[in-house]
Design a protein around this motif. Structure first.
Motif, PDB file in Angstrom:
ATOM      1  N   VAL A 223       0.859  -1.171   0.163  1.00 40.24           N
ATOM      2  CA  VAL A 223       0.010   0.014  -0.180  1.00 40.24           C
ATOM      3  C   VAL A 223       0.966   1.347   0.185  1.00 40.24           C
ATOM      4  CG1 VAL A 223      -0.283   0.101   2.400  1.00 40.24           C
ATOM      5  CG2 VAL A 223      -1.922   1.074   1.152  1.00 40.24           C
ATOM      6  N   GLN A 224       0.360   2.179  -0.432  1.00 42.58           N
ATOM      7  CA  GLN A 224       1.225   3.695  -0.658  1.00 42.58           C
ATOM      8  C   GLN A 224       1.022   4.122   0.864  1.00 42.58           C
ATOM      9  OE1 GLN A 224      -0.260   5.834  -3.929  1.00 42.58           O
ATOM     10  NE2 GLN A 224       1.427   4.940  -5.095  1.00 42.58           N
TER      11      GLN A 224
ATOM     12  N   GLY B 256      -2.482   5.102   3.039  1.00 39.79           N
ATOM     13  CA  GLY B 256      -3.173   4.136   2.844  1.00 39.79           C
ATOM     14  C   GLY B 256      -3.650   3.500   4.010  1.00 39.79           C
ATOM     15  N   SER B 257      -4.687   2.565   3.650  1.00 40.88           N
ATOM     16  CA  SER B 257      -5.005   1.700   4.740  1.00 40.88           C
ATOM     17  C   SER B 257      -5.181   0.230   4.516  1.00 40.88           C
ATOM     18  CB  SER B 257      -6.502   2.297   5.276  1.00 40.88           C
ATOM     19  OG  SER B 257      -6.651   3.516   5.730  1.00 40.88           O
TER      20      SER B 257
ATOM     21  N   ASN C 256      -4.710   2.588   9.737  1.00 42.81           N
ATOM     22  CA  ASN C 256      -4.833   3.688   8.785  1.00 42.81           C
ATOM     23  C   ASN C 256      -3.685   4.833   8.668  1.00 42.81           C
ATOM     24  OD1 ASN C 256      -7.712   3.296   8.209  1.00 42.81           O
ATOM     25  ND2 ASN C 256      -8.295   4.255  10.239  1.00 42.81           N
ATOM     26  N   SER C 257      -3.691   5.520   7.653  1.00 44.07           N
ATOM     27  CA  SER C 257      -2.636   6.620   7.504  1.00 44.07           C
ATOM     28  C   SER C 257      -1.129   5.690   7.698  1.00 44.07           C
ATOM     29  CB  SER C 257      -2.559   7.818   8.866  1.00 44.07           C
ATOM     30  OG  SER C 257      -3.867   8.285   8.677  1.00 44.07           O
TER      31      SER C 257
END
Length: 127
Positions: A12-13, A16-17, A84-85
Protein backbone atom coordinates in the motif's frame (compact mmCIF):
# COMPACT_ATOMS: atom_id res chain seq x y z
CA UNK A 1 -4.94 -26.01 20.91
CA UNK A 2 -5.62 -22.91 18.84
CA UNK A 3 -4.65 -22.33 15.24
CA UNK A 4 -4.37 -18.70 14.13
CA UNK A 5 -4.36 -17.61 10.50
CA UNK A 6 -3.66 -14.01 9.50
CA UNK A 7 -4.74 -12.39 6.26
CA UNK A 8 -5.14 -8.95 4.75
CA UNK A 9 -1.55 -7.88 4.29
CA UNK A 10 -0.23 -6.37 1.10
CA UNK A 11 1.45 -3.45 -0.60
CA UNK A 12 0.00 0.00 0.00
CA UNK A 13 1.15 3.56 -0.55
CA UNK A 14 1.93 5.83 2.38
CA UNK A 15 -1.28 7.28 3.77
CA UNK A 16 -3.28 4.24 2.76
CA UNK A 17 -5.16 1.69 4.83
CA UNK A 18 -5.29 -2.05 5.39
CA UNK A 19 -7.30 -4.32 7.63
CA UNK A 20 -5.62 -7.42 8.96
CA UNK A 21 -7.66 -10.39 10.12
CA UNK A 22 -6.70 -13.19 12.49
CA UNK A 23 -9.11 -16.10 12.40
CA UNK A 24 -8.94 -18.84 14.97
CA UNK A 25 -9.88 -22.48 14.86
CA UNK A 26 -9.83 -25.10 17.56
CA UNK A 27 -11.13 -22.95 20.39
CA UNK A 28 -13.14 -19.81 20.84
CA UNK A 29 -11.15 -16.60 21.01
CA UNK A 30 -13.40 -15.41 23.82
CA UNK A 31 -11.09 -17.26 26.18
CA UNK A 32 -7.97 -15.46 24.97
CA UNK A 33 -6.28 -12.11 25.28
CA UNK A 34 -5.35 -11.15 21.72
CA UNK A 35 -2.49 -9.08 20.36
CA UNK A 36 -0.74 -8.01 17.20
CA UNK A 37 3.03 -7.85 16.92
CA UNK A 38 5.24 -6.93 13.99
CA UNK A 39 8.78 -7.67 12.94
CA UNK A 40 10.79 -5.72 10.41
CA UNK A 41 13.96 -7.16 8.83
CA UNK A 42 16.86 -7.10 11.24
CA UNK A 43 14.70 -6.01 14.14
CA UNK A 44 13.11 -7.71 17.12
CA UNK A 45 9.45 -8.55 17.19
CA UNK A 46 7.59 -5.62 18.72
CA UNK A 47 4.20 -5.15 20.31
CA UNK A 48 1.64 -3.22 18.28
CA UNK A 49 -1.80 -3.58 19.86
CA UNK A 50 -3.83 -5.80 22.19
CA UNK A 51 -7.41 -6.36 23.24
CA UNK A 52 -8.51 -7.87 26.53
CA UNK A 53 -10.43 -11.09 27.01
CA UNK A 54 -13.85 -9.48 26.74
CA UNK A 55 -12.76 -6.59 24.58
CA UNK A 56 -13.22 -3.98 27.26
CA UNK A 57 -9.64 -2.77 27.24
CA UNK A 58 -7.46 -1.82 24.29
CA UNK A 59 -3.72 -1.26 24.29
CA UNK A 60 -1.46 0.33 21.67
CA UNK A 61 2.16 1.14 21.26
CA UNK A 62 2.71 4.88 21.01
CA UNK A 63 3.73 4.90 17.36
CA UNK A 64 0.34 3.57 16.19
CA UNK A 65 -2.03 5.37 18.56
CA UNK A 66 -4.68 7.24 16.63
CA UNK A 67 -3.93 5.31 13.44
CA UNK A 68 -4.52 1.64 14.27
CA UNK A 69 -7.59 0.04 15.83
CA UNK A 70 -7.78 -3.46 17.25
CA UNK A 71 -11.12 -5.22 17.57
CA UNK A 72 -12.62 -8.67 17.88
CA UNK A 73 -15.73 -10.39 16.54
CA UNK A 74 -16.80 -13.31 18.68
CA UNK A 75 -19.31 -14.58 16.13
CA UNK A 76 -16.57 -14.88 13.52
CA UNK A 77 -13.91 -15.95 16.02
CA UNK A 78 -11.69 -13.29 14.49
CA UNK A 79 -9.48 -10.47 15.69
CA UNK A 80 -8.84 -7.47 13.45
CA UNK A 81 -6.25 -4.73 13.13
CA UNK A 82 -7.42 -1.75 11.15
CA UNK A 83 -4.44 0.33 10.01
CA UNK A 84 -4.96 3.85 8.69
CA UNK A 85 -2.51 6.56 7.64
CA UNK A 86 0.16 3.95 7.03
CA UNK A 87 3.79 5.02 6.98
CA UNK A 88 6.84 3.36 5.42
CA UNK A 89 8.09 2.58 8.93
CA UNK A 90 5.02 0.38 9.45
CA UNK A 91 6.49 -2.08 6.94
CA UNK A 92 6.90 -5.46 8.63
CA UNK A 93 5.53 -8.94 8.97
CA UNK A 94 2.51 -8.71 11.25
CA UNK A 95 1.66 -11.56 13.60
CA UNK A 96 -1.38 -12.17 15.75
CA UNK A 97 -0.96 -13.87 19.09
CA UNK A 98 -3.20 -15.32 21.77
CA UNK A 99 -2.74 -15.87 25.48
CA UNK A 100 -5.01 -17.63 27.93
CA UNK A 101 -3.02 -16.53 30.99
CA UNK A 102 -4.81 -14.21 33.40
CA UNK A 103 -1.49 -12.49 34.17
CA UNK A 104 -1.13 -11.35 30.54
CA UNK A 105 -2.73 -8.02 31.40
CA UNK A 106 0.46 -7.10 33.25
CA UNK A 107 2.90 -8.33 30.60
CA UNK A 108 1.06 -7.99 27.32
CA UNK A 109 3.95 -6.36 25.44
CA UNK A 110 6.22 -9.38 25.80
CA UNK A 111 6.15 -11.88 22.92
CA UNK A 112 7.16 -14.68 25.27
CA UNK A 113 3.89 -14.28 27.19
CA UNK A 114 1.77 -15.60 24.34
CA UNK A 115 0.95 -19.22 23.78
CA UNK A 116 -0.24 -19.23 20.17
CA UNK A 117 0.96 -17.43 17.05
CA UNK A 118 -0.13 -17.12 13.47
CA UNK A 119 2.22 -17.51 10.52
CA UNK A 120 2.37 -13.78 9.80
CA UNK A 121 1.27 -11.54 6.96
CA UNK A 122 3.51 -9.08 5.13
CA UNK A 123 2.63 -5.39 5.14
CA UNK A 124 4.68 -3.15 2.86
CA UNK A 125 4.15 0.61 2.76
CA UNK A 126 5.77 2.46 -0.11
CA UNK A 127 6.76 6.12 0.11
Amino acid sequence: QVQLVESGGGLVQAGGSLRLSCTASGRTLNNFFMAWFRQAPGREREFVAAISFRGGALYYTDSVKGRFTISRDSAKNTCYLRMNSLKPEDTAVYYCAASGRSSITYYYTGPDKYDYWGQGTQVTVSS
